[in-house]
Scaffold this motif. Sequence first.
Motif, PDB file in Angstrom:
ATOM      1  N   PRO A 176       0.826  -1.208   0.000  1.00 55.17           N
ATOM      2  CA  PRO A 176       0.000   0.000   0.000  1.00 55.17           C
ATOM      3  C   PRO A 176       0.865   1.264   0.000  1.00 55.17           C
ATOM      4  CG  PRO A 176      -0.145  -1.142   2.109  1.00 55.17           C
ATOM      5  CD  PRO A 176       0.633  -2.018   1.182  1.00 55.17           C
ATOM      6  N   ALA A 177       0.341   2.294  -0.629  1.00 51.73           N
ATOM      7  CA  ALA A 177       1.076   3.558  -0.723  1.00 51.73           C
ATOM      8  C   ALA A 177       1.235   4.160   0.672  1.00 51.73           C
ATOM      9  CB  ALA A 177       0.333   4.528  -1.632  1.00 51.73           C
ATOM     10  N   THR A 178       2.437   4.666   0.923  1.00 53.83           N
ATOM     11  CA  THR A 178       2.706   5.226   2.252  1.00 53.83           C
ATOM     12  C   THR A 178       2.253   6.672   2.376  1.00 53.83           C
ATOM     13  OG1 THR A 178       4.930   5.819   1.526  1.00 53.83           O
ATOM     14  CG2 THR A 178       4.660   3.698   2.654  1.00 53.83           C
ATOM     15  N   ASN A 179       2.235   7.386   1.261  1.00 47.75           N
ATOM     16  CA  ASN A 179       1.769   8.776   1.327  1.00 47.75           C
ATOM     17  C   ASN A 179       0.967   9.094   0.067  1.00 47.75           C
ATOM     18  OD1 ASN A 179       3.703   9.089  -0.652  1.00 47.75           O
ATOM     19  ND2 ASN A 179       5.212  10.000   0.726  1.00 47.75           N
ATOM     20  N   LYS A 180       0.439  10.302   0.016  1.00 48.19           N
ATOM     21  CA  LYS A 180      -0.446  10.674  -1.081  1.00 48.19           C
ATOM     22  C   LYS A 180       0.301  10.758  -2.414  1.00 48.19           C
ATOM     23  CE  LYS A 180      -4.292  13.671  -1.983  1.00 48.19           C
ATOM     24  NZ  LYS A 180      -5.243  14.573  -1.381  1.00 48.19           N
ATOM     25  N   ALA A 181       1.558  11.202  -2.393  1.00 50.20           N
ATOM     26  CA  ALA A 181       2.323  11.326  -3.635  1.00 50.20           C
ATOM     27  C   ALA A 181       2.542   9.960  -4.279  1.00 50.20           C
ATOM     28  CB  ALA A 181       3.664  11.997  -3.362  1.00 50.20           C
TER      29      ALA A 181
ATOM     30  N   ILE B  65      -0.732   8.886  -5.935  1.00 55.15           N
ATOM     31  CA  ILE B  65      -0.977   9.609  -7.186  1.00 55.15           C
ATOM     32  C   ILE B  65      -0.064   9.076  -8.291  1.00 55.15           C
ATOM     33  CG2 ILE B  65      -0.743  11.863  -8.314  1.00 55.15           C
ATOM     34  CD1 ILE B  65      -1.667  13.099  -5.637  1.00 55.15           C
ATOM     35  N   MET B  66       1.205   8.871  -7.993  1.00 54.02           N
ATOM     36  CA  MET B  66       2.137   8.368  -9.001  1.00 54.02           C
ATOM     37  C   MET B  66       1.757   6.948  -9.445  1.00 54.02           C
ATOM     38  SD  MET B  66       4.123  10.599 -10.029  1.00 54.02           S
ATOM     39  CE  MET B  66       5.143   9.542 -11.022  1.00 54.02           C
ATOM     40  N   ARG B  67       1.314   6.130  -8.506  1.00 50.65           N
ATOM     41  CA  ARG B  67       0.917   4.773  -8.864  1.00 50.65           C
ATOM     42  C   ARG B  67      -0.290   4.792  -9.787  1.00 50.65           C
ATOM     43  NH1 ARG B  67       0.465   1.043  -3.983  1.00 50.65           N
ATOM     44  NH2 ARG B  67       2.709   1.296  -4.104  1.00 50.65           N
ATOM     45  N   SER B  68      -1.279   5.630  -9.493  1.00 51.63           N
ATOM     46  CA  SER B  68      -2.456   5.702 -10.363  1.00 51.63           C
ATOM     47  C   SER B  68      -2.087   6.280 -11.725  1.00 51.63           C
ATOM     48  CB  SER B  68      -3.567   6.522  -9.715  1.00 51.63           C
ATOM     49  OG  SER B  68      -3.143   7.866  -9.560  1.00 51.63           O
ATOM     50  N   PHE B  69      -1.167   7.249 -11.767  1.00 50.08           N
ATOM     51  CA  PHE B  69      -0.709   7.802 -13.047  1.00 50.08           C
ATOM     52  C   PHE B  69       0.010   6.733 -13.868  1.00 50.08           C
ATOM     53  CE2 PHE B  69       2.602   9.806 -15.619  1.00 50.08           C
ATOM     54  CZ  PHE B  69       1.825  10.636 -16.419  1.00 50.08           C
ATOM     55  N   ASN B  70       0.901   5.977 -13.236  1.00 52.11           N
ATOM     56  CA  ASN B  70       1.620   4.918 -13.951  1.00 52.11           C
ATOM     57  C   ASN B  70       0.666   3.848 -14.478  1.00 52.11           C
ATOM     58  OD1 ASN B  70       4.141   6.049 -13.637  1.00 52.11           O
ATOM     59  ND2 ASN B  70       4.572   4.962 -11.738  1.00 52.11           N
TER      60      ASN B  70
END
Length: 107
Positions: free
Chosen positions: A46-51, A54-59
Amino acid sequence: MNAQTPPKKFTLEEIAERKKKLLDEIHAQKRAMTATTREIFAPIAPATNKADAIMRSFNTGMAIFDGVMIPIYQTTKVAYNYFFSSQDGYRRYRNSPLPITHAHARV
């Protein structure tokens, strides 16, 4: 001149021992392949922070876009080369045997 050595004879014990050794090697390779497959297809942490989120969804979005657009680009390229290329001075478009001249050439 034709002195051939007779083939080596194997006993049942030697065959059983070799079979056991080969099965052990196969099982070791299977375990290694299973571990590699689990490592490759392991769920993403799981993503540790919001950035990171966002980068995971963009990729992911870019991967989906590329997966859709690359086949479209390739098919249009193949279709264009098939219909609008010349071969031996004749057009294949609409089965027209017109030679390529300035009057018939596409700009």
